[in-house]
Design an enzyme around this catalytic site. Sequence first.
Site, mmCIF file in Angstrom:
data_model
loop_
_atom_site.group_PDB
_atom_site.id
_atom_site.type_symbol
_atom_site.label_atom_id
_atom_site.label_comp_id
_atom_site.label_asym_id
_atom_site.label_seq_id
_atom_site.Cartn_x
_atom_site.Cartn_y
_atom_site.Cartn_z
ATOM 1 N N CYS A 226 32.707 -56.127 -14.615
ATOM 2 C CA CYS A 226 32.069 -56.703 -15.799
ATOM 3 C C CYS A 226 31.166 -57.827 -15.320
ATOM 4 O O CYS A 226 31.646 -58.777 -14.691
ATOM 5 C CB CYS A 226 33.140 -57.240 -16.752
ATOM 6 S SG CYS A 226 32.509 -58.210 -18.141
ATOM 7 N N CYS B 68 24.576 -54.671 -16.857
ATOM 8 C CA CYS B 68 25.890 -54.601 -17.499
ATOM 9 C C CYS B 68 26.481 -53.259 -17.109
ATOM 10 O O CYS B 68 25.771 -52.241 -17.100
ATOM 11 C CB CYS B 68 25.752 -54.713 -19.019
ATOM 12 S SG CYS B 68 27.288 -54.368 -19.916
#
Length: 267
Positions: free
Chosen positions: A77, A188
């Site tokens: 992440c 991302c």
Amino acid sequence: MRFSIQPTILFFDSGVGGLSVYKETKQLLPDCHYLYGFDNGFFPYSEKDEKDIIDRTLRICQKINQTYPLDLIVIACNTASTVVLPELRRNFSIPIVGTVPAIKPAAEMSETKHIGLIATKGTIKRTYVNDLIKNYAYHCMVEKIGSTKLVEIAEQKLRGGEVDLNVLKQELSPWKTMKSLDSVVLGCTHFPLIKEEIECCLPQVKFFVSSGKAIAKRVKFLLKGIEVRSKIQKKNLIFCTKPLEDDKSVQQILDFGEFENLVILSD
């Protein structure tokens, strides 16, 4: 690379985006023992308080480690990686791998020296990301889009939902007329899951760059010579912090990652 004894690797994210990184690693190292944890009870991390992200990430990783002794953790992440790594490394003696937006390779690939970074709002505003741009893309014009909507679209797709291209085009509309934009960083881990759809919205872009392959290579390097903590045969499992809405979502996620079962972690 084959292991007679399976190292246990945990991938962690607030949602299912980190599965894109997990898939790259599993392809390179098919014989490891894989666990995937996602904090859907606090999803998305992109607009949450930094202290809460640190506390929850540490607590969840520790809880999984109590039952399944870990040999390596990947924080799959980008948003979490900008804030949690120091605290995790203070609390674990095993390797901790973070996820960094692939700004350096994108800047190197770009022929026009005009690149874009798509990331969460949380990642975009971090000083760490601005430092990456200053160090590795100082000679480029860098555009930025921070979007929570794209994360939600990727989540929906992996759970069997349809991707609304009109919504996607609207999110990326600031770049539509930028003819010289030739490299885009998928900043991302959710975004590789909708890469094909993003490509449709930005036909002028030649290179879409993510961090998955680089992370997989880093994991392979760090596992060399590691002393595996648990030497029993193990099943690949996935963990979440809140029950999913329906059985279809559960099955989609299990099938995508080839996991045996989903476990709900209690607070």
